[in-house]
Design a protein around this motif. Structure first.
Motif, PDB file in Angstrom:
ATOM      1  N   MET A  34       0.848  -1.182   0.000  1.00 35.35           N
ATOM      2  CA  MET A  34       0.000   0.000   0.000  1.00 35.35           C
ATOM      3  C   MET A  34       0.885   1.233   0.000  1.00 35.35           C
ATOM      4  N   ASN A  35       0.695   2.103  -0.924  1.00 38.53           N
ATOM      5  CA  ASN A  35       1.496   3.318  -1.055  1.00 38.53           C
ATOM      6  C   ASN A  35       0.880   4.426  -0.208  1.00 38.53           C
ATOM      7  N   LEU A  36       1.570   4.786   0.851  1.00 40.10           N
ATOM      8  CA  LEU A  36       1.062   5.818   1.754  1.00 40.10           C
ATOM      9  C   LEU A  36       1.601   7.200   1.403  1.00 40.10           C
ATOM     10  N   THR A  92      -0.465   7.414   9.971  1.00 39.17           N
ATOM     11  CA  THR A  92       0.657   7.368   9.038  1.00 39.17           C
ATOM     12  C   THR A  92       1.848   8.130   9.608  1.00 39.17           C
ATOM     13  N   LEU A 113      -1.083   9.905   0.821  1.00 38.00           N
ATOM     14  CA  LEU A 113      -1.746  10.257   2.085  1.00 38.00           C
ATOM     15  C   LEU A 113      -0.839  11.139   2.924  1.00 38.00           C
ATOM     16  N   ARG A 114       0.440  10.760   2.985  1.00 38.52           N
ATOM     17  CA  ARG A 114       1.402  11.551   3.731  1.00 38.52           C
ATOM     18  C   ARG A 114       1.551  12.932   3.113  1.00 38.52           C
ATOM     19  N   GLU A 129       3.546   6.033  12.166  1.00 36.07           N
ATOM     20  CA  GLU A 129       4.331   4.974  11.523  1.00 36.07           C
ATOM     21  C   GLU A 129       5.649   5.523  10.990  1.00 36.07           C
ATOM     22  N   GLU A 130       5.597   6.711  10.378  1.00 28.81           N
ATOM     23  CA  GLU A 130       6.826   7.323   9.849  1.00 28.81           C
ATOM     24  C   GLU A 130       7.783   7.721  10.973  1.00 28.81           C
ATOM     25  N   ASP A 175      -7.065  11.497   9.873  1.00 29.11           N
ATOM     26  CA  ASP A 175      -6.758  10.146   9.389  1.00 29.11           C
ATOM     27  C   ASP A 175      -5.258   9.949   9.151  1.00 29.11           C
ATOM     28  N   ALA A 176      -4.543  11.009   8.834  1.00 26.82           N
ATOM     29  CA  ALA A 176      -3.119  10.904   8.512  1.00 26.82           C
ATOM     30  C   ALA A 176      -2.251  10.715   9.756  1.00 26.82           C
TER      31      ALA A 176
END
Length: 166
Positions: A1-3, A104, A6-7, A107-108, A100-101
């Motif tokens: 999945m390419n985030l 992400t 979104l990022r 995670e980063e 929602d981000a």
């Protein structure tokens, strides 16, 4: 999945929010500084009038005091504006937690902490009241909590923050 998209969207929104907050701070800073400078100018004018009637030494003393008072008023206004900038920056970054981000972003930040500290690093993800990530491993630590990120960003601005009210 390419985030990545979104990022990118989250970063674009955060940048837009920060730009809006800075624009509002610029506007408020201009108003506060104009009033402060007007007050300072009035103090200097009054001190000059008093100095003309008084002895040269007393007049010089009054003018110096008026300039110190005016400078103190300007510095107090600038400090108030800087504190407002800090408060708004904190509000904006903490508002990211509601989007929602945010997952992400966590995670980063976690991946960045692991790259810096190693795969066995202990991470505290989204610590209470702070958000973001803290990590430690073998006596080393990183702090990517939201307040810490804001503080570092404002530190990097350094003297450029003065441009907000000049």
């Amino acid at each position: 999945m390419n985030l990545g998209p979104l990022r990118d969207d989250a970063l674009a929104q955060a940048r837009a929010d920060a730009a809006a907050a800075l624009a509002e701070a610029d506007s408020r800073a201009a108003a506060v500084l104009a009033a402060t400078r007007e007050r300072g100018d009035e103090l200097v004018r009054r001190a000059r009038a008093d100095g003309a009637a008084a002895a040269a030494i007393a007049g010089a003393h009054d003018e110096a005091q008026a300039r110190r008072t005016a400078r103190a008023l300007v510095l107090a206004a600038e400090r108030e504006l800087y504190e407002e900038l800090c408060r708004r920056a904190d509000e904006e970054v903490f508002a990211l937690r509601d989007g929602d981000a945010y997952r992400t972003l966590l995670e980063e930040l976690s991946a960045t902490a692991r790259r810096q500290l190693g795969a066995g690093a202990r991470l505290d993800v989204d610590p209470d009241g702070l958000g973001g990530v803290r990590g430690s491993s073998n006596g080393r630590s990183v702090d990517y909590t939201l307040p810490s990120i804001v503080d570092r960003a404002l530190e990097r601005l350094g003297a450029r923050t003065e441009e907000l009210w000049r």
